[in-house]
Design a protein around this motif. Sequence first.
Motif: not given
Length: 226
Positions: A162-170, A107-114, A182-188
């Motif tokens: 949905i973005l991975p919060a653990g990577l983008w929060a940094q 859920a934290r990944d969803v919250v981070f993305t929004i 943005n060019l080497q994305p990590v999605g699902s």
Amino acid sequence: VCMLGIGILGLLALYITAHRIDVPAVGGEYTEGLVGEPQFINPLYAVSSDTDQDLTSLIYSGLLRWDPETGFVQDLAESLQVSEDGKVYTLKIRDNARFHDGEDIRARDVVFTINAIQNPSYRSPLADRFHKVNVVQEDDKTVSFILENTRASFIQYLTIGILPAGLWAQILPQSAPLAALNLQPVGSGPYKFAEFAKDKKGSVRSYTLERNSDYYGQAPYIELLT
């Protein structure tokens, strides 16, 4: 006897042909030309470019997705509940959904993305879609969207990747458009980033995705997309 044997083999061949079930095999490579250069393979920014949107739709997945035959269906979410007044959307994330780096989607990944979309520092063109929307983590796998006013169109916005919060929060919000992710994305999504090649001028000329064998849904059969 010989003719009898040939007749039996012929009947056997006809039976096998009539009852054969073709099963698709995993493998192969598909190459397609796109007009434009990949730049923001990121749900927050991809809406501005058809090339970025095409790649983002393969690499990322949202809580819901659009099915041409049945409409909006569950994707990362295994369930969706909408309150009687139409102002609260509650979704539970499926247990087997993981990002391409192996991390569980929570859920934290969803919250981070929004929250990132709503944050002016990220400069996302999607900000108006989540205006006056509060996103709340109910538990580790459950998230709620609370709307100030009922919007029939809101359900389509739950398809945002949905973005991975653990990577983008940094990464600082103001630096997000310049991030390597943005060019080497990590999605699902069903495909994950493999590699890209640039020409002498620094423009991306080739971009390759590989099949996500750990995809929570029906994994694709084509091994590589270029």
